[in-house]
Design a protein around this motif. Structure first.
Motif, short mmCIF file in Angstrom:
data_model
loop_
_atom_site.label_atom_id
_atom_site.label_comp_id
_atom_site.label_asym_id
_atom_site.label_seq_id
_atom_site.Cartn_x
_atom_site.Cartn_y
_atom_site.Cartn_z
N SER A 1 -11.22 -5.70 6.78
CA SER A 1 -12.34 -4.76 6.93
C SER A 1 -11.98 -3.64 7.92
O SER A 1 -12.27 -2.46 7.67
CB SER A 1 -13.60 -5.49 7.39
OG SER A 1 -13.30 -6.29 8.51
N ALA A 2 -11.30 -3.99 9.01
CA ALA A 2 -10.92 -2.98 10.01
C ALA A 2 -9.84 -2.05 9.45
O ALA A 2 -9.88 -0.83 9.65
CB ALA A 2 -10.42 -3.66 11.28
N MET A 3 -8.88 -2.61 8.73
CA MET A 3 -7.81 -1.79 8.14
C MET A 3 -8.38 -0.84 7.09
O MET A 3 -8.05 0.35 7.07
CB MET A 3 -6.74 -2.72 7.55
CG MET A 3 -5.59 -2.01 6.87
SD MET A 3 -4.95 -0.57 7.74
CE MET A 3 -3.53 -1.21 8.60
N GLN A 4 -9.26 -1.36 6.23
CA GLN A 4 -9.83 -0.50 5.19
C GLN A 4 -10.64 0.64 5.82
O GLN A 4 -10.57 1.79 5.36
CB GLN A 4 -10.72 -1.31 4.24
CG GLN A 4 -11.14 -0.46 3.05
CD GLN A 4 -12.10 -1.15 2.10
OE1 GLN A 4 -12.18 -2.38 2.06
NE2 GLN A 4 -12.83 -0.36 1.34
N ALA A 5 -11.39 0.33 6.88
CA ALA A 5 -12.20 1.36 7.54
C ALA A 5 -11.30 2.48 8.08
O ALA A 5 -11.62 3.67 7.96
CB ALA A 5 -13.03 0.74 8.66
N LYS A 6 -10.15 2.11 8.64
CA LYS A 6 -9.22 3.12 9.17
C LYS A 6 -8.65 3.98 8.05
O LYS A 6 -8.52 5.20 8.19
CB LYS A 6 -8.05 2.43 9.90
CG LYS A 6 -8.37 1.98 11.29
CD LYS A 6 -7.10 1.50 11.95
CE LYS A 6 -7.40 0.67 13.18
NZ LYS A 6 -6.23 -0.03 13.70
N ALA B 1 -0.65 -0.49 5.49
CA ALA B 1 -1.48 -0.50 4.29
C ALA B 1 -1.69 0.94 3.85
O ALA B 1 -1.58 1.87 4.66
CB ALA B 1 -2.81 -1.19 4.56
N GLU B 2 -1.93 1.12 2.55
CA GLU B 2 -2.10 2.46 2.00
C GLU B 2 -3.35 2.53 1.14
O GLU B 2 -3.73 1.54 0.52
CB GLU B 2 -0.88 2.85 1.14
CG GLU B 2 0.39 3.01 1.96
CD GLU B 2 1.64 3.23 1.11
OE1 GLU B 2 1.58 4.03 0.14
OE2 GLU B 2 2.66 2.60 1.42
N ARG B 3 -3.97 3.70 1.14
CA ARG B 3 -5.06 3.99 0.21
C ARG B 3 -4.61 5.11 -0.72
O ARG B 3 -4.08 6.13 -0.25
CB ARG B 3 -6.33 4.43 0.96
CG ARG B 3 -7.41 5.02 0.05
CD ARG B 3 -8.67 5.42 0.78
NE ARG B 3 -8.45 6.37 1.86
CZ ARG B 3 -8.24 7.67 1.73
NH1 ARG B 3 -8.18 8.23 0.52
NH2 ARG B 3 -8.06 8.44 2.79
N GLU C 1 -1.63 3.52 7.04
CA GLU C 1 -1.91 3.05 8.40
C GLU C 1 -0.98 1.89 8.73
O GLU C 1 -0.85 0.96 7.94
CB GLU C 1 -3.33 2.47 8.50
CG GLU C 1 -4.42 3.44 8.82
CD GLU C 1 -4.45 3.93 10.27
OE1 GLU C 1 -4.88 5.08 10.44
OE2 GLU C 1 -4.04 3.20 11.20
N ASP C 2 -0.36 1.96 9.90
CA ASP C 2 0.50 0.85 10.32
C ASP C 2 -0.33 -0.25 10.96
O ASP C 2 -1.35 0.02 11.60
CB ASP C 2 1.52 1.35 11.36
CG ASP C 2 2.54 2.28 10.74
OD1 ASP C 2 2.78 2.17 9.52
OD2 ASP C 2 3.07 3.13 11.48
N ALA D 1 -11.28 6.35 6.76
CA ALA D 1 -11.65 7.41 7.71
C ALA D 1 -10.65 8.57 7.68
O ALA D 1 -10.95 9.67 8.13
CB ALA D 1 -11.71 6.84 9.11
N GLN D 2 -9.46 8.34 7.11
CA GLN D 2 -8.46 9.41 7.03
C GLN D 2 -8.83 10.37 5.90
O GLN D 2 -9.34 9.95 4.87
CB GLN D 2 -7.07 8.82 6.73
CG GLN D 2 -6.38 8.23 7.93
CD GLN D 2 -4.89 8.03 7.63
OE1 GLN D 2 -4.25 8.87 7.01
NE2 GLN D 2 -4.36 6.90 8.07
#
Ligand code: GTQ
Length: 343
Positions: free
Chosen positions: A215-220, A249-251, A231-232, A223-224
């Motif tokens: 959840s924290a990684m996805q939020a970061k 992780a990548e979006r 995000e590392d 937010a980009q």
């Protein structure tokens, strides 16, 4: 056994070779070199100093739909006692285990309800991505961490760890370890704890330094700005998760493409959600949620999310960048080498 005279004769031949006995001087030279346990470098110069990084491993994908039935069957056939860790290793078709890439090992691990993957500790570093299941936990040096889909959980070097599961159904995750290192460095070993479980207390995943909740990684990532974000996974002080392996992780928004990269690092990617494809050195590999694929060193890669998806694609990866950077081996195509040399 020869007589003392024979031995003296042989030593004298080695110290004082008689040149010109053979018609081919090169052949004679090589023979003579071999006799004293040496070899000419010039015959292998290009092999030892190649013009480009030359991984043995090849790009490859392990499709979850294809691997999962065998993994679940292992849950029926292989008991927790038989398997200290019930893992199907993702073996690169160009090499044998433990090579997923030439520097990275990946495996899919299964724990069934009420099982214990017994406590041990080892030199190797592990980072795990939780794929599916409920009620799984890993205990790392006395801290019991509940597993949630998408979380990344670290097992630092030489920490006691065991895995278990409450509730019903299987718990499956992707292990990432630096096991290939120990084909070169003979420094890896394991110690087993006297009991199956190392005593542990529950910890809060949101504050533990060795857990990265999805959840924290996805939020970061969300937010980009932009259609592609990366995000590392970093410790609170900004350092990589270990001196060996790192992760990110990548979006990718629907239809979006990531920048093309060619680097000396290698990676193992896992598709967190969505589907799309990667172009890896001119080869197109289609993937979807649950699949795991590898990118060996110096294979150019670029990812594209499928068009028309209602949600972004999310990818997880672990890589060997921290280790390569620490050793001065990290290069990325297009970046001036001089600036790296001065680092
Ligand atoms: O969970 O401790 O995939 O020791 C390979 C070696 C997992 C583990 C692996 C291991 C583990």
């Amino acid at each position: 056994m020869g007589s003392l005279g024979d031995v003296t004769e042989r030593i004298s031949e080695l110290v004082n070779p008689k040149w010109g006995q053979k018609a081919d001087a090169n052949e004679e030279l090589v023979d003579s070199a071999l006799k004293v346990n040496t070899k000419p470098l010039w015959a292998q110069m290009a092999k030892l100093n190649p013009p480009a990084p030359n991984p043995k491993c090849v790009p490859f994908i392990w499709r979850y739909d294809e691997v999962k039935p065998t993994l679940l069957r292992a849950g029926e056939v292989v008991s927790e006692q038989q398997a200290e860790r019930r893992v199907l290793m993702l073996v690169n078709p160009a090499r044998d285990a433990p090579f997923t890439t030439d520097t990275l090992y990946a495996g899919l691990q299964l724990v069934m309800p009420n099982e214990t993957a017994r406590a041990h500790r080892h030199t190797a570093f592990a980072m795990r991505f939780i794929i599916e299941g409920q009620g799984g936990f890993t205990a790392v040096h006395g801290k019991r961490i509940g597993m949630q889909r998408g979380d990344v959980i670290l097992t630092p070097t030489w920490n006691w760890h065991d895995h278990g599961k409450d509730g019903s159904g299987p718990m499956i995750w992707l292990d990432g370890l630096d096991l290939p290192n120990f084909q070169h460095f003979p420094v890896h070993f394991v110690e087993h704890f006297a009991q199956p479980r190392y005593p542990a207390d529950d910890v809060d995943s949101t504050t533990s330094p060795i857990v990265f909740p999805w959840s924290a990684m996805q939020a970061k990532l969300d937010a980009q700005p932009g259609d592609w974000a990366s995000e590392d996974y970093l410790k609170a002080d900004g350092r990589e998760v270990s001196r060996i392996l790192g992760g990110s992780a990548e979006r990718l928004n629907p239809g979006a493409t990531s920048p093309a990269v060619r680097e000396t690092a290698s990676s193992v990617y896992h598709v967190v959600s969505g589907h799309g494809h990667s172009d890896i050195n001119g080869q197109r590999i289609a993937w979807k949620q649950g699949d795991t694929f590898c990118i060996p060193s110096w294979n150019q890669y670029q990812h594209t999310a499928a068009d028309g998806l209602s949600e972004p694609v999310y990818l997880y990866k672990f890589h060997d960048k921290p280790m390569l950077k620490a050793l001065g081996f990290y290069r990325v195509e297009g970046v001036d080498v001089e600036t790296l040399v001065s680092n």
